[in-house]
Design a protein around this motif. Sequence first.
Motif, PDB file in Angstrom:
ATOM      1  N   LEU A   1      22.578  19.857 -10.502  1.00 16.39           N
ATOM      2  CA  LEU A   1      23.567  19.941 -11.453  1.00 16.39           C
ATOM      3  C   LEU A   1      24.935  19.982 -10.810  1.00 16.39           C
ATOM      4  N   GLY A   2      24.884  20.717  -9.828  1.00 17.73           N
ATOM      5  CA  GLY A   2      26.153  21.049  -8.941  1.00 17.73           C
ATOM      6  C   GLY A   2      26.620  19.648  -8.467  1.00 17.73           C
TER       7      GLY A   2
ATOM      8  N   GLY B   1      27.500  16.486 -10.794  1.00 18.19           N
ATOM      9  CA  GLY B   1      28.546  16.646 -11.443  1.00 18.19           C
ATOM     10  C   GLY B   1      29.922  16.397 -10.267  1.00 18.19           C
ATOM     11  N   LEU B   2      29.596  16.986  -8.970  1.00 14.71           N
ATOM     12  CA  LEU B   2      30.516  16.780  -8.176  1.00 14.71           C
ATOM     13  C   LEU B   2      30.803  15.124  -7.892  1.00 14.71           C
TER      14      LEU B   2
ATOM     15  N   ASP C   1      22.932  17.028 -17.939  1.00 20.56           N
ATOM     16  CA  ASP C   1      24.178  17.240 -18.870  1.00 20.56           C
ATOM     17  C   ASP C   1      25.255  16.287 -18.085  1.00 20.56           C
ATOM     18  N   GLN C   2      25.071  16.420 -16.810  1.00 20.76           N
ATOM     19  CA  GLN C   2      26.211  15.699 -16.066  1.00 20.76           C
ATOM     20  C   GLN C   2      26.245  14.121 -16.349  1.00 20.76           C
TER      21      GLN C   2
ATOM     22  N   ASN D   1      26.427  13.820 -20.643  1.00 20.41           N
ATOM     23  CA  ASN D   1      27.586  14.268 -21.375  1.00 20.41           C
ATOM     24  C   ASN D   1      29.017  13.943 -20.298  1.00 20.41           C
ATOM     25  N   ASN D   2      28.947  13.657 -18.919  1.00 20.88           N
ATOM     26  CA  ASN D   2      30.043  13.244 -18.358  1.00 20.88           C
ATOM     27  C   ASN D   2      30.157  11.851 -17.867  1.00 20.88           C
TER      28      ASN D   2
ATOM     29  N   ILE E   1      31.428  20.471 -22.900  1.00 19.26           N
ATOM     30  CA  ILE E   1      30.372  21.233 -22.795  1.00 19.26           C
ATOM     31  C   ILE E   1      30.669  22.469 -21.834  1.00 19.26           C
TER      32      ILE E   1
ATOM     33  N   ALA F   1      30.569  22.398 -17.860  1.00 23.13           N
ATOM     34  CA  ALA F   1      30.340  21.015 -17.259  1.00 23.13           C
ATOM     35  C   ALA F   1      31.524  20.345 -16.617  1.00 23.13           C
ATOM     36  N   GLN F   2      32.869  20.944 -16.790  1.00 21.68           N
ATOM     37  CA  GLN F   2      33.911  20.419 -16.126  1.00 21.68           C
ATOM     38  C   GLN F   2      33.860  21.166 -14.680  1.00 21.68           C
TER      39      GLN F   2
ATOM     40  N   PRO G   1      31.707  21.545 -11.937  1.00 17.37           N
ATOM     41  CA  PRO G   1      31.465  20.306 -10.782  1.00 17.37           C
ATOM     42  C   PRO G   1      32.424  19.326 -10.734  1.00 17.37           C
TER      43      PRO G   1
ATOM     44  N   ALA H   1      26.104  26.032 -13.657  1.00 17.11           N
ATOM     45  CA  ALA H   1      27.220  25.198 -12.967  1.00 17.11           C
ATOM     46  C   ALA H   1      28.380  25.682 -12.412  1.00 17.11           C
TER      47      ALA H   1
END
Lengths: 328, 324
Positions: A61-62, A65-66, A92-93, A96-97, B121, B124-125, B127, B158
């Motif tokens: 996850l980390g 997302g990074l 999620d990353q 959703n991102n 979320i 979620a921001q 990372p 996260a």
Amino acid sequence: MAEITYREALNRALDEEMARDERVFLIGEEVGEYDGAYKVSRGLLAKYGPRRVKDTPISELGFTGLGVGAAIAGLRPVVEWMTHNFALLALDQVVNNAAKLRQMSGGQLSVPIVFRGPNGPAEFLAAQHSQALGGYWMHVPGLKVVAPATPADAYGLLKSAIRDDNPVVMLEAELMYAWKGEVSDQEYTVPIGKARVAREGEDVTLITYSKPIRVVEEAADRLAEKGVRADVIDLRSLRPLDEETVVSSVWKTSRCVVVDEAWPMASPGVTVANLVNSRCFDALDAPVELVSGEDVPMPYNHRLELAAQPSVEKVIAAVARVLYREDL
Amino acid sequence: MKTELAHYPKEELMRMLTTMQTIRAFEEKAGMMYGLRKIGGFCHLYTGQEAVAGGAISALDLSKDYVVTAYRDHGLAIACGMDPKKAMAELFGKVTGCSRGKGGSMHLFDVEHHFLGGNGIVGAQIPVAAGVAFSQQYRESGGVTLCFFGDGAFHQGAVHETFNLGKIWDLPVVFIVENNQWGMGTNWKKVSAVDDFSVTAGAYGMKGYSCDGLDVLDVRATIEQAVADARLGWPSLIEARTYRYKGHSMSDPQKYRTREEIDEYRKRDAIQSFKFRLSEAKMLTEKEWDDLTRRIDAQIEEAVAFAEESPEPSLEELYTDVYA
């Protein structure tokens, strides 16, 4: 032209793109010191150093997302997931991102990132390590999804994915990394969204992507011995899907079998079957057949795990059904 | 720590006051517009927390620094310099909004002003913010990323994965937990193992700071220190203890807390206390304050008029901005 492995083809694409574009970096578990869990990144740490080949903690996850954050801020990350099974921790990353930041920002942001790693069953790995999850990504607008089945396409599609300004998810497979094939010595890319016609025939269309291509090719060989000539389509991209290549083939053959190692519910295979049903209805001489993975978590026992996957016999049986022939 | 008025030139103090009051006026108006159904969906107001945005953003150099936050994002967007017209138009879902009407209240973005959202979320921001900082480090831009999140987000995985990544890679990032004490309807003390979030910084080898999120200069001084550290590759964690006056979102009846609790915090209102401090120091007259609020009110009225008059996106916009 040289014969190299799928693994070497990916490595060459990564190497060339990192050399070409300073913004490209590789990040993931074991990508550096270990040379990649499946050795796809062999030699890259030595060549590009720890700034551009980032070994991460076990934090899908980390670090996923990074990567997304680095992509919206000017870099072009290649995120290696040790397998797509573990990418579920980063769902999620991606959903959703990565897939949404461009649209939610009204086009202000772009997310040029590649997520790649092995997908689908290998051998003896049991339920949590043997899942074909392409449908998870294919479902999501904002993502592109590619699934090369040959070393030549692995090379050309990874280069296209890295150069694309959108998030691209790439499906590889543990068992495919050692597959060999001819790859041109010249640099080239393979466009995202174009299927490959692996062989031409008039009697039936066989559609697949990724690892099951070998099952399908062998089935096509055996069918040819009985006088049945198959058009074999390797989708290469799941999103965008090359509808025209699929549709024109089925209009030619009037019969269609889709082969997909994913589970049958809400899968890439049913999406393709639905496409054929809706756009080729008047051409079809038989209902579209889907040969999918069986609808069960993958068992460890080898006999059972083979039974859970598409096989040459299952494909030939499906072809026999669409041709209404009992002699195949 | 530079928490005294004397540490700052008057223009800078007035800028902080202006930012805070602009956010207050914007949010009051947004609440009214929501009541009139000009704004739909989830709308999370920043009212009460203005000192955090006002103090923190004033410590940045937005030519190279970036800001990332969650869905309670109007205040930070305005503090970074987003035109209130574009923000209000976005809340109205109009094509002239910062995100062309596709993001709404939770998804304000302003790339020009280095404000990167606007994430719906919880957690979620975080990372993503570390990734922005990674890019700053990689490009040797000298910039820092401020990563804001709430007390509710603190318990997401996260957060803790990112603290670790930030520290092992020396990322130029400042993690700021805006502890407004209520994660939706859950009091933060009920769900937190610690009674001061900043102490967890030590578990990741980072410095932890806590500051009074109702005191704009305490926020400013703390962030300034943390930003200076981050530029050297030392990420840190700051807890800014604050309070939101309104519900979690506009649809929240707030049965979980008392009117008295809210009133207690209103007595310590960040804008009023700062104004009082400036007046006591003879740096702000009543007339200056009246002029300021009048100017801001007019600006917000203008933003509403702009949003009202702006067109909706055309239906062709449905398929635009999905892919680059």
